[in-house]
Design an enzyme around this catalytic site. Structure first.
Site, short mmCIF file in Angstrom:
data_model
loop_
_atom_site.label_atom_id
_atom_site.label_comp_id
_atom_site.label_asym_id
_atom_site.label_seq_id
_atom_site.Cartn_x
_atom_site.Cartn_y
_atom_site.Cartn_z
N HIS A 519 5.02 -7.50 -9.60
CA HIS A 519 4.16 -6.91 -8.56
C HIS A 519 4.82 -5.68 -7.93
CE1 HIS A 519 1.29 -7.12 -5.06
NE2 HIS A 519 2.30 -6.45 -4.51
N GLU A 520 6.01 -5.89 -7.42
CA GLU A 520 6.66 -4.78 -6.72
C GLU A 520 6.94 -3.64 -7.69
OE1 GLU A 520 6.58 -4.61 -3.62
OE2 GLU A 520 6.01 -6.70 -3.31
N HIS A 523 4.07 -1.27 -7.88
CA HIS A 523 4.11 -0.25 -6.83
C HIS A 523 5.10 0.85 -7.20
CE1 HIS A 523 1.64 -2.19 -3.84
NE2 HIS A 523 2.44 -3.22 -3.68
N HIS A 526 3.71 3.30 -9.57
CA HIS A 526 2.78 4.20 -8.90
C HIS A 526 3.55 5.38 -8.27
CE1 HIS A 526 -1.14 4.20 -6.24
NE2 HIS A 526 -1.17 5.13 -7.16
ZN LIG Z 1 2.07 -5.16 -2.90
#
Ligand SMILES: [Zn+2]
Length: 734
Positions: A519-520, A523, A526
């Protein structure tokens, strides 16, 4: 670069077993690039002390990727650097506002994009450290500077000469021959000025400034109290016997936690941000489970760290602020700038899901009650029992034992052979650990990331383990943001709160931890793939209800067979995880989703209840308001308390998620729908990865998110993939 509201609204995160991630995304892009205009300090006039010649923030770092020189940064450097940063920024902005030449894109908008470099540098580092490695000195600086930085932002946004220039360019934007990114930037600036109050009368501007200052003080105080309350609520135990049920590794970690708190020989269970606490899954001692649960839910409710008055005042203050800006309540103000557009849309999106979620949760509760009765328990299922019996049901019906899977998830394998491996397959990027880049804590690791074409792409920092100086949860931010205009490449970090193993032991993760890492890292991608000109539009500068899309999307690759097989190997033997165990993990993914969805919806609807109060509503009594709100939205199940109660809901009171906690589920619609696109188009191929990178990850906030998504997907998002993935709707055959 302009950032919405509270310059310190960094992060506050969260995670729990049995849940999809709801970590806060750390907006380390904060840093208004503007200076404080003659704003008085609480003590008098702002006259920063002369800057020591060697202040590490005074010039751009000469390290690779302009990485922060942590070996040269001391606590004493921050306050003078913030002050000097604001002063320099002020001079730049005044020069732009007072430019005798007619306003042009270059002499106004682009000039503002170039301004505030020093303030940006220090705020990014300071914002990161106050979350991941804080101490009383940093907390004091934060308390001092937060209201001054809020005033600094106001001094820029409420500067009438500056706004007149921005408006002049905005009004001519269709005739200036701007490229799409520049036009988007003009619109962003104009919208941000208007939303910050640029069109208000002088009297209303004064009122707004006062509210902004009070808000920044209250959010800082709220965060501080929750951190203190969370540390104070850790459970101290004298004997190992009381921890019966916990694994040897968890017991060793509890002993280690006691040692680090100067209580050798004892055992400490530390709290996570969420209502439910992971050890409740294993603790056989029911009274201890209850004690742990009570310690969690009573945080901020009474005592020196009480947060009730802060929360109710913040709700009122935000409503008043929104009224000044022409909105009926804070949620309406906030969502006007989001993909969801109105509170009604977001609330309906959630209440539509409540019946299916609570029905499933009631079924889960009934199943557990049956188990309790079969065992002759003689009590009614309580919230502190939920995870304990859920784990038993999981073992009975799915035959999956968490302790069986951990040996296959050794941290370094998960990182290199899982997270990095998946990114390599999709995007052809590679990673090399660097030991020569300075770090802020010995646990931090740094990797240089190389692009598919062999060129340097980014720096990636990973800070995995929990410690008392770190806020709970997991988050992502950037020490350096990407910008072609400024010639900057990104330096991005992930912060997690995995239990630090006893020294000499490997870090064995749960599957939930593994998912958190993916998940992290979503980010981080991105941020690292950002390929834009202007810093204001870089990376994750997208609406809040879009920002969790890349991160939640990246979670899907953890279970992709080729990826999973590559990292899930026994840490001692190197053996692959037996297929039967893999199947069980997959099968158990929809397990307990009634609970997980309901506790999330309860918190997100509670957030909406607080932030749809009107400006003339009186201060609310938290202890009455909360149960009434939960009842109104039919999410008041005793056994399933909200994922956060008002008194420790840092996302909404201490972070940037006010009227925005719904955003995780909203983003989840996008991530599941996008994942189904991959499945429909050949899965995890290099070509699909490139397309996703080009159309989503590289574009930051340079285009409308709904349009960006439509371009990628070929249509608007639909909710069915989410319902299927959560087990709230049947999976279609095939
Ligand atoms: Zn998040």
């Amino acid at each position: 670069m302009i950032e919405p509201v509270d310059a310190f609204s960094n992060t506050k995160p969260t995670m729990g077993a049995l849940m999809r991630r709801h970590h806060m995304f750390l907006i380390a892009l904060l840093s208004s690039r503007f200076a404080i205009a003659q704003y008085p300090t609480p003590q008098g006039t702002a006259v920063p002390a002369p800057l020591a010649r060697q202040n590490p923030f005074s010039a751009a770092s000469s390290l690779p990727f302009q990485a922060p020189p942590f070996d040269k940064i001391g606590d004493a450097d921050f306050q003078p650097a913030i002050e000097e940063g604001m002063t320099r920024n002020l001079a730049e902005v005044e020069a732009i506002a007072n430019n005798p030449d007619a306003p042009t894109f270059a002499n106004t908008i682009e000039a503002m994009e170039r301004s505030g470099a020093m303030l940006t540098r220090v705020q990014r580092v300071f914002g990161a450290l106050t979350q991941s490695n804080t101490n009383p000195t940093l907390q004091r600086i934060q308390a001092d500077e937060a209201p001054r930085l809020a005033a600094h932002r106001d001094a820029i946004y409420l500067n009438p000469k500056l706004f007149a220039r921005v408006k002049a360019i905005y009004d001519q934007r269709d005739t200036l021959n701007l490229d799409p990114e520049s036009k988007e930037l003009v619109e962003r600036y104009y919208r941000n000025f208007v939303r910050a109050g640029a069109r208000l009368s002088d009297a209303d501007k004064t009122a707004l400034r006062a509210l902004n200052k009070e808000q920044s003080q209250l959010t800082t105080e709220y965060r501080k109290r929750v951190l203190n309350a969370t540390n104070a609520s850790a459970i101290v135990l004298d004997t190992k016997e009381e921890l019966a049920g916990l694994s040897d590794a968890d017991i060793a970690a509890a002993a280690e936690a006691a040692k680090s708190r100067n209580m050798p020989g004892k055992y400490v269970l530390t709290l996570q941000n969420t209502t439910q606490q992971p050890p409740q899954t294993y603790l056989e001692n029911r009274a201890l489970r209850e004690r742990l649960f009570n310690g969690s839910v009573q945080r901020g409710d009474g005592g020196p760290n009480d947060t009730k008055a802060i929360a109710s005042r913040l709700a009122q203050l935000r409503a008043q602020r929104s009224k000044l800006l022409g909105f009926p309540n804070y949620a309406a103000f906030n969502l006007d700038d989001e993909m969801a557009k109105t509170p009604e849309n977001a609330i309906k999106f959630m209440t539509d899901m409540v019946p299916a979620a609570t029905e499933k949760a009631r079924g889960e509760a009934a199943r557990m009650q049956k188990l309790i009765d079969q065992q002759g328990g003689g009590f009614k299922l309580q919230p502190w029992d939920w995870q304990f019996y859920a784990e038993q049901v999981r073992k009975a019906e799915y035959d999956l034992d968490e302790s069986q899977v951990r040996p296959y998830f050794e941290l370094d394998h998960v990182l290199r052979d899982g997270v990095f491996f998946a990114a390599n397959k999709l995007y052809a990027i590679t990673f090399k650990e660097r030991k020569d880049v300075p770090i802020y804590h010995p646990d931090v690791r740094v990797f240089e990331v190389t692009d598919a074409d062999g060129k340097p792409l980014a720096l990636f920092y990973a800070d995995f383990f929990s410690r008392p100086s770190k806020s709970g949860g997991a988050w992502t931010g950037a020490f350096v943001g990407q910008s072609k205009l400024l010639g900057m490449k990104p330096a991005v970090y992930n912060v997690e709160n995995f239990t630090k193993p006893a020294s000499g032991q490997p870090a064995l993760l749960s599957f939930s931890d593994v998912t958190t890492m993916f998940h992290e890292f979503g980010h981080a991608l991105h941020g690292m793939f950002s390929n834009v000109k202007y810093p204001t539009l870089a990376g994750s500068s997208v609406p809040r209800d879009f920002v969790e899309f890349p991160s939640q999307f990246n979670e899907h690759w953890a279970l992709e067979p080729t990826v999973f097989a590559n990292f899930a190997k026994h840490y001692q033997t190197g053996a692959a995880m037996p297929q039967a165990l893999v199947d069980k993990i997959k099968k158990s993914r929809t397990f307990n989703q009634g609970f997980a969805t309901t506790e999330y919806l309860a918190a997100a609807l509670l957030d909406m209840a607080w932030h749809t109060l009107s400006a003339d509503a009186p201060l609310q009594d938290v202890t009455k308001f909360e149960p009434e709100a939960l009842e109104r939205y039919h999410v008041n199940m005793t056994e399933v308390p909200p994922r956060y109660h008002t008194t420790y809901f840092s996302h909404i009171w201490g972070g940037g998620y006010a009227a925005g906690y719904y955003a995780y589920l909203w983003s989840e619609v996008l991530d599941d729908d996008a994942y189904y696109w991959f499945r429909e188009h050949g899965g995890m191929t290099r070509a699909n990865g490139q397309r996703y990178r080009d159309l989503i990850l590289s574009r930051g906030g340079t285009a409308n998110p709904a349009a960006m998504y439509r371009e990628f997907r070929g249509r608007d998002p639909i909710v069915e993939p989410l319902l299927i993935e959560r087990g709230l709707a049947a999976r279609p055959p095939g």
